[in-house]
Design an enzyme around this catalytic site. Structure first.
Site, short mmCIF file in Angstrom:
data_model
loop_
_atom_site.label_atom_id
_atom_site.label_comp_id
_atom_site.label_asym_id
_atom_site.label_seq_id
_atom_site.Cartn_x
_atom_site.Cartn_y
_atom_site.Cartn_z
N SER A 194 0.84 -1.19 0.00
CA SER A 194 0.00 0.00 0.00
C SER A 194 0.89 1.26 0.00
O SER A 194 1.72 1.40 -0.88
CB SER A 194 -0.96 -0.04 1.20
OG SER A 194 -1.96 0.91 1.07
N ASP A 456 -8.53 -5.87 -4.98
CA ASP A 456 -8.15 -4.73 -4.14
C ASP A 456 -9.10 -3.58 -4.42
O ASP A 456 -9.18 -3.11 -5.56
CB ASP A 456 -6.70 -4.33 -4.48
CG ASP A 456 -6.13 -3.27 -3.56
OD1 ASP A 456 -6.92 -2.50 -2.98
OD2 ASP A 456 -4.90 -3.23 -3.44
N HIS A 492 -6.94 -5.96 -0.60
CA HIS A 492 -5.85 -4.99 -0.46
C HIS A 492 -4.75 -5.57 0.44
O HIS A 492 -4.93 -5.69 1.64
CB HIS A 492 -6.39 -3.70 0.14
CG HIS A 492 -5.37 -2.61 0.22
ND1 HIS A 492 -4.65 -2.18 -0.87
CD2 HIS A 492 -4.95 -1.84 1.26
CE1 HIS A 492 -3.82 -1.22 -0.51
NE2 HIS A 492 -3.99 -0.99 0.77
#
Ligand code: CA
Length: 567
Positions: A194, A456, A492
């Protein structure tokens, strides 16, 4: 009644404790060595503004950690233009006897603000270093200015979070390692997902000398645009809620109720119906993601359109149109895309026993709550206001819905490119981490491994595929140095109905240190029972290769699959 311990008992306890704490001769010398290490000369040598070491001590071996020297502190402690006290926080953990010669740094998450402490890697003998990115989510929290996003009011805090903190902390970490061991790390590794995935790419792009091996997961390559795309979906789903009469007790649109868990299961089933068999095996996994395009999925979705009223086996036309708009990604007033589209992948939902997986919906929709809106994209509207527009215009943490309903997309994009006297670098200059020429990184022998979950809903996998494709072309490297693994079903960084449990660092080390390029990565599901079995494993294949069933053998075991090149 309070009972005072007898003097004899107190003496015994003190005696026993002293015995336990008595250091061995080796530990004693390591303790001296740890405490003697001075970072003082780093200030002029590394051109640091100032340095404060707040903790420097030897930690003896325990069940939780190997014996090591921990050094924590702050670089550039200062007061920002918003009156807040800022600093670049850092923590180093240096194993004493069992150092494996390697440095390991883990990137941050969200908007950083907290030092990661990878103790599992320390236990394996890595010297670990970490930073908070130049602000502290506790110290710099301000409810009235976006909570943890309030640091966006200070230009230096923006700069530190963008790139400066990681550069300085890596330099200082290597300085400490040199001082402690008398030699630099033999190999240095960075791993992050991320925002941490963006920091990983930042290292390959802007500081290519710092690391030999980099793992970048679900990178926020165009960091501000994920939350900006969130403004778009927040409004889209809010409008659907209003049209559908779905309101919270306070009268605001109930974003989480626009699609029930069973609605999302219908979407999942449509995607599987359209795309599961494209890879040659109906197994609940869409391995041929490239072929699972909008026309194919839209045709299937049209078969679940309600002919009369809404019920559990159909979606309203409004729900279907809104969903397709959301997947297509936001466009500006001229119709140009400002962010990628989103892949159609079966991880939009899933059923594990009786419970629906929440991985996909928690970002765009939040829970199907009748009490409050709790979608992550709603929260991140506050980041757009405070950090990702110039000048900053922070909003209180309870104003994110009204901000999402009233933003002007063209204005937000313009503001990402704006500068002022106080903010001389634009948000775009600071945070868009999309340089595609990695020749310096390649020249230094660097290796890059990337991964991205197809489901995601925080950062679109298509962003990563687009950047990766351009990067390979623009770098035009004479040697293999990068791989990208797409993970169908995964959300994610992790989660979702896919094979989300895998390790990239070990194969990366083999590649960097032994020159052995990985042919695939073995991954398992972390949701036992989801596929009706206790566990399931698969090969993840380097893009553009795809995992394919060999046509025989257990479909729940990776050995029955091979990597297949579609072209
Ligand atoms: Ca399949």
């Amino acid at each position: 009644m309070k009972v005072n311990p007898s003097p004899l008992l107190v003496v015994s306890v003190v005696f026993v404790v002293s015995l336990c704490w008595l250091p061995t001769a080796a530990e004693s010398s390591e303790k001296v060595k740890c405490e003697a290490l001075s970072l003082e000369h780093a200030v002029p040598e590394l051109d640091l503004d100032n340095l404060a070491v707040t903790q420097q001590e030897f930690i003896g071996a325990t069940d939780a950690a190997i014996a090591h020297c921990v050094i924590s502190g702050e670089i550039d402690r200062r007061v920002g233009i918003d009156g807040q006290q800022y600093a670049i926080g850092f923590r180093f953990r240096l194993p004493v006897d069992d150092w494996n010669g390697r440095l390991y740094m883990e990137g941050g998450g969200g908007t950083n603000g907290k030092i990661k402490d990878p103790l599992a890697l320390l236990a394996e003998g890595f010297a670990t270093i970490g930073t908070d990115g130049g602000h502290d989510n506790t110290r710099n929290y301000d409810e009235s200015a976006g909570g943890i996003f309030a640091f966006g009011r200070d230009p230096q805090a923006r700069r530190d979070f963008a790139y400066n903190a990681y550069d300085l902390v890596v330099k200082l970490g290597k300085y400490a390692i040199q001082g402690f061991y008398g030699s630099p790390p033999q190999y240095s590794y960075f791993e992050g997902c991320s925002e941490g995935g963006r920091e990983a790419l930042l290292m390959a792009q802007k500081f290519p000398q710092h690391f030999d091996g980099i793992v970048s997961g679900a990178p926020a390559i165009r960091l501000p645009l994920g939350p900006v795309a969130g403004l778009y979906t927040n409004r889209l789903f809010s409008e659907l809620a209003v049209r559908s009469g779905l309101l919270l007790p306070d009268g605001s649109p109930a974003i989480g109720m626009t699609y029930s868990d069973s609605d999302l299961m219908l979407v999942r089933e449509s995607i599987l119906e359209a795309c599961d068999a494209l890879d040659g095996l109906e197994d609940g996994i869409v391995d041929d993601l490239a072929s699972c395009d909008t026309p194919r999925v839209a045709a299937q979705l049209s078969t679940i359109k309600c002919s009369v009223g809404k019920n559990n086996s159909c979606l309203t036309e409004d729900q279907l149109i809104t969903l397709k708009k959301a997947f297509a990604g936001p466009k500006d007033s001229e119709g140009s895309p400002v962010y990628s589209s989103w892949p159609w992948d079966a991880g939009v939902s899933g059923l594990n026993g009786e419970s629906h997986l929440q991985d996909w919906r928690k970002s765009w929709l939040g829970s199907a709550s009748k009490i409050a809106n709790d979608g992550a994209k709603l929260k991140y509207a506050g980041a757009v206001a405070a950090i990702y527009t110039t000048p900053p215009n922070p909003i209180s943490t309870d104003s994110t819905l009204s901000y999402s309903l009233n933003y002007d997309l063209d204005g937000v994009i313009e503001s990402m490119h704006a500068t002022t006297d106080l903010f001389p670098e634009s948000v775009s200059d600071l945070y868009i981490t999309d340089q595609t020429n990695l020749r310096l990184f390649v020249r230094g022998g660097g290796k890059l491994m990337m991964f991205h979950g197809a489901s995601d809903s925080v950062i679109s996998m298509n962003e990563t595929v687009d950047w990766y494709t351009s990067m390979v072309s623009d770098t035009s490297a004479p040697v293999e140095f990068s791989q990208l693994y797409l993970v169908p079903g995964m959300g994610h960084c992790r989660g979702g109905p896919g094979m989300d449990r895998f390790k990239m660092l070990q194969p990366l080390m083999q590649w960097v240190e032994k020159g052995v390029e990985p042919s695939h990565i073995v991954a398992e599901t972390s949701t036992p029972g989801f596929f009706g079995v206790e566990t399931r494993s698969r090969k993840l294949c380097p893009f553009p290769e795809q995992s394919r069933y060999r046509g025989h053998g257990d479909i729940n075991h990776e050995a029955s699959f091979e990597c297949f090149s579609p072209n």
